[in-house]
Design a protein around this motif. Sequence first.
Motif, PDB file in Angstrom:
ATOM      1  N   HIS A  65      -3.780   8.181  -8.772  1.00 40.33           N
ATOM      2  CA  HIS A  65      -5.282   8.108  -9.207  1.00 40.33           C
ATOM      3  C   HIS A  65      -5.782   6.773  -8.254  1.00 40.33           C
ATOM      4  N   PRO A  66      -7.066   6.793  -7.841  1.00 40.49           N
ATOM      5  CA  PRO A  66      -7.613   5.697  -7.105  1.00 40.49           C
ATOM      6  C   PRO A  66      -7.890   4.385  -8.100  1.00 40.49           C
ATOM      7  N   ALA A  67      -7.476   4.584  -9.438  1.00 38.22           N
ATOM      8  CA  ALA A  67      -7.553   3.442 -10.280  1.00 38.22           C
ATOM      9  C   ALA A  67      -6.536   2.361  -9.786  1.00 38.22           C
ATOM     10  N   PHE A  68      -5.476   2.875  -9.327  1.00 35.13           N
ATOM     11  CA  PHE A  68      -4.285   2.067  -8.829  1.00 35.13           C
ATOM     12  C   PHE A  68      -4.919   1.176  -7.538  1.00 35.13           C
ATOM     13  N   HIS A  69      -5.619   1.763  -6.614  1.00 31.94           N
ATOM     14  CA  HIS A  69      -6.332   0.985  -5.319  1.00 31.94           C
ATOM     15  C   HIS A  69      -7.384   0.088  -6.030  1.00 31.94           C
ATOM     16  N   LYS A  70      -8.189   0.554  -7.125  1.00 33.03           N
ATOM     17  CA  LYS A  70      -8.986  -0.342  -7.573  1.00 33.03           C
ATOM     18  C   LYS A  70      -8.457  -1.570  -8.270  1.00 33.03           C
ATOM     19  N   ALA A  71      -7.338  -1.492  -8.940  1.00 35.55           N
ATOM     20  CA  ALA A  71      -6.565  -2.385  -9.498  1.00 35.55           C
ATOM     21  C   ALA A  71      -5.972  -3.335  -8.472  1.00 35.55           C
ATOM     22  N   ALA A  72      -5.433  -2.891  -7.414  1.00 38.79           N
ATOM     23  CA  ALA A  72      -4.925  -3.470  -6.349  1.00 38.79           C
ATOM     24  C   ALA A  72      -6.210  -4.346  -5.686  1.00 38.79           C
ATOM     25  N   HIS A  73      -7.190  -3.861  -5.499  1.00 38.86           N
ATOM     26  CA  HIS A  73      -8.322  -4.441  -4.788  1.00 38.86           C
ATOM     27  C   HIS A  73      -8.664  -5.825  -5.829  1.00 38.86           C
ATOM     28  N   TYR A  74      -8.931  -5.672  -6.994  1.00 36.70           N
ATOM     29  CA  TYR A  74      -9.253  -6.524  -8.193  1.00 36.70           C
ATOM     30  C   TYR A  74      -8.140  -7.732  -8.255  1.00 36.70           C
ATOM     31  N   LEU A  75      -6.941  -7.192  -8.088  1.00 37.38           N
ATOM     32  CA  LEU A  75      -5.716  -8.048  -8.570  1.00 37.38           C
ATOM     33  C   LEU A  75      -5.203  -8.765  -7.187  1.00 37.38           C
ATOM     34  N   GLY A  76      -5.471  -8.377  -5.997  1.00 41.30           N
ATOM     35  CA  GLY A  76      -4.674  -8.872  -4.904  1.00 41.30           C
ATOM     36  C   GLY A  76      -3.497  -8.443  -4.432  1.00 41.30           C
ATOM     37  N   VAL A  77      -3.288  -7.247  -4.873  1.00 45.32           N
ATOM     38  CA  VAL A  77      -1.935  -6.634  -4.653  1.00 45.32           C
ATOM     39  C   VAL A  77      -2.162  -5.450  -3.566  1.00 45.32           C
ATOM     40  N   ALA A  78      -1.256  -5.316  -2.484  1.00 49.62           N
ATOM     41  CA  ALA A  78      -1.411  -4.486  -1.369  1.00 49.62           C
ATOM     42  C   ALA A  78      -0.874  -3.126  -1.845  1.00 49.62           C
ATOM     43  N   VAL A  79      -1.305  -2.081  -1.348  1.00 45.70           N
ATOM     44  CA  VAL A  79      -0.966  -0.734  -1.654  1.00 45.70           C
ATOM     45  C   VAL A  79      -0.153  -0.063  -0.606  1.00 45.70           C
ATOM     46  N   ASP A  80       1.083   0.608  -0.796  1.00 41.73           N
ATOM     47  CA  ASP A  80       1.985   1.254   0.277  1.00 41.73           C
ATOM     48  C   ASP A  80       1.855   2.586  -0.378  1.00 41.73           C
ATOM     49  N   ALA A  81       1.272   3.453   0.317  1.00 36.88           N
ATOM     50  CA  ALA A  81       1.127   4.718  -0.128  1.00 36.88           C
ATOM     51  C   ALA A  81       1.972   5.618   0.882  1.00 36.88           C
ATOM     52  N   VAL A  82       2.604   6.566   0.084  1.00 36.09           N
ATOM     53  CA  VAL A  82       3.719   7.328   0.368  1.00 36.09           C
ATOM     54  C   VAL A  82       3.397   8.811   0.417  1.00 36.09           C
ATOM     55  N   PRO A  83       4.057   9.698   1.127  1.00 41.73           N
ATOM     56  CA  PRO A  83       3.590  11.035   1.038  1.00 41.73           C
ATOM     57  C   PRO A  83       4.233  11.887  -0.030  1.00 41.73           C
ATOM     58  N   VAL A  84       3.466  13.121  -0.187  1.00 30.36           N
ATOM     59  CA  VAL A  84       4.163  13.811  -1.394  1.00 30.36           C
ATOM     60  C   VAL A  84       4.598  15.282  -0.335  1.00 30.36           C
ATOM     61  N   ASP A  85       5.492  15.915  -0.995  1.00 31.20           N
ATOM     62  CA  ASP A  85       5.972  17.136  -0.623  1.00 31.20           C
ATOM     63  C   ASP A  85       4.896  18.256  -0.497  1.00 31.20           C
ATOM     64  N   PRO A  86       4.690  18.690   0.940  1.00 34.81           N
ATOM     65  CA  PRO A  86       3.547  19.471   1.428  1.00 34.81           C
ATOM     66  C   PRO A  86       3.598  20.777   0.870  1.00 34.81           C
ATOM     67  N   VAL A  87       4.548  21.168   0.205  1.00 35.95           N
ATOM     68  CA  VAL A  87       4.363  22.621  -0.786  1.00 35.95           C
ATOM     69  C   VAL A  87       4.435  22.351  -2.274  1.00 35.95           C
ATOM     70  N   THR A  88       5.150  21.477  -3.067  1.00 31.17           N
ATOM     71  CA  THR A  88       5.128  21.290  -4.452  1.00 31.17           C
ATOM     72  C   THR A  88       3.991  20.186  -4.612  1.00 31.17           C
TER      73      THR A  88
END
Length: 472
Positions: A125-148
């Motif tokens: 959920h984008p709430a994690f990006h929002k929390a990161a923005h507010y709290l000075g945390v960097a986000v490392d986004a990783v892929p998901v399985d393209p079928v499941t």
Amino acid sequence: MSLPDKGRDIDELMAEIAGLREGDLPVRGGKVTAYVYDTGRPEVHEAATRAYVEMLEVNTLDPTAFPSVVEMERQVVGAVAELLGGGTGIFTSGGTESIMLAVKAARDFRRVAGRPRMVVPVTAHPAFHKAAHYLGVAVDAVPVDPVTFRADAAAVEAAITGDTVLVVVSAPSYPQGVIDPVGPIAGIAAARGVPCHVDACVGGWLLPWLREAGARIPPFDLSVPGVTSLSCDLHKFGYSPKGASVVLFADPAMRRRAYFASASWPGYTVINATVQSSKSAGPLGGAWATLQSLGREGYLELGRTTLAATRRLREGLARIPGLRVLGDPESSLVAFTSDEADVFVLSDEARRRGWFLQPQLSYAGIPANIHITVTGVTLRGVDAMLEVIAESAAAARERGPVELPEGLVELVAGLELEALDDAAFGELAAAVGVDLGGSGQPEMAVVNAVLDALPADRREAVLIRFLSVIYG
């Protein structure tokens, strides 16, 4: 609004509110498949409303002044903990605040030398990006399985660094309603000494009842080794009034990291368990009354009807030409797409017929799709919904995809948005047939088609301007 010289009569005020709400989507009945959650039981709504009003003016700022807040919160959090593997927790205003506190607790619990980082699947959920923005945390986004569409444990492990303070999984992720491999990923995080948060905001209070009703639900809660925190919204499948969520922590020491206290001023004592300070206890009262009003039997019955409606929906979608469900959702969140019809047009066609089906933009290789949240009331109208979807799909095929003016996407992508004031942005939107100042339920296919053609950062910039204009 101009403040009236004299106070107005309550009946006059309520009539004006009713007029303002004429263009709103209905919050009862199941024709809105996002944003609202309906039990179909008026007596439960009545109990929540009365308790909400009773606690409306109680301020949760100082629990020593209002001990009712402490007792209600203990009971509500305790009920969530009992259902979801134990722990200790905090009652919050919603999933975003629960996530914000989980990120803060992890950041402060696991101090690192560099900039704190967290690993999140692209479906988180984008709430994690929002929390990161507010709290000075960097986000490392990783892929998901393209079928499941489930998080990739190997990708998560590869993304963890010495500065990672939190790993995130979803149960389920909202876009396709699938549960990430919580056990394997939590185990990887634990082996690296990193906290693991389960975002069960949408599913936390649903999945146990679906399991009891016969669905195959893998372990996902605080009973899973390595899971250190979990968020669960009660204003979703707990069916409480809006403003009700819980964040649980396996370790009370980590919960304390979510708190804030300040003695650096000469005023009253400041100690907050949540982001907000002063806030009404109305949502807490509403949540407490909803849980008490439904009880285990009530929630289990809602779980049964939700499971039955979800199965019927998926079977029905499979029979509609050109439509296919994305993934194999364990929950009651179902997303479908089409290779034959424009899903944004399909969504508008359904809205013309009185149904709101939530469009989702394409991202990270996942195609644009339609999202449906199945709730306790859906079973009564699932056949009517399927009929509308079939009609809307046929109408969308006949209309064809949205045709954007030539060069429009390139124009929007290259705009210097900061050089435009809100009025100029509104005029630009109107020039391509998008009325940002209109009322009622607008067609959104053109807007969604433009957004879908833009990269994520440009989508975000345009959406911020959109919000600024409509509230301007």
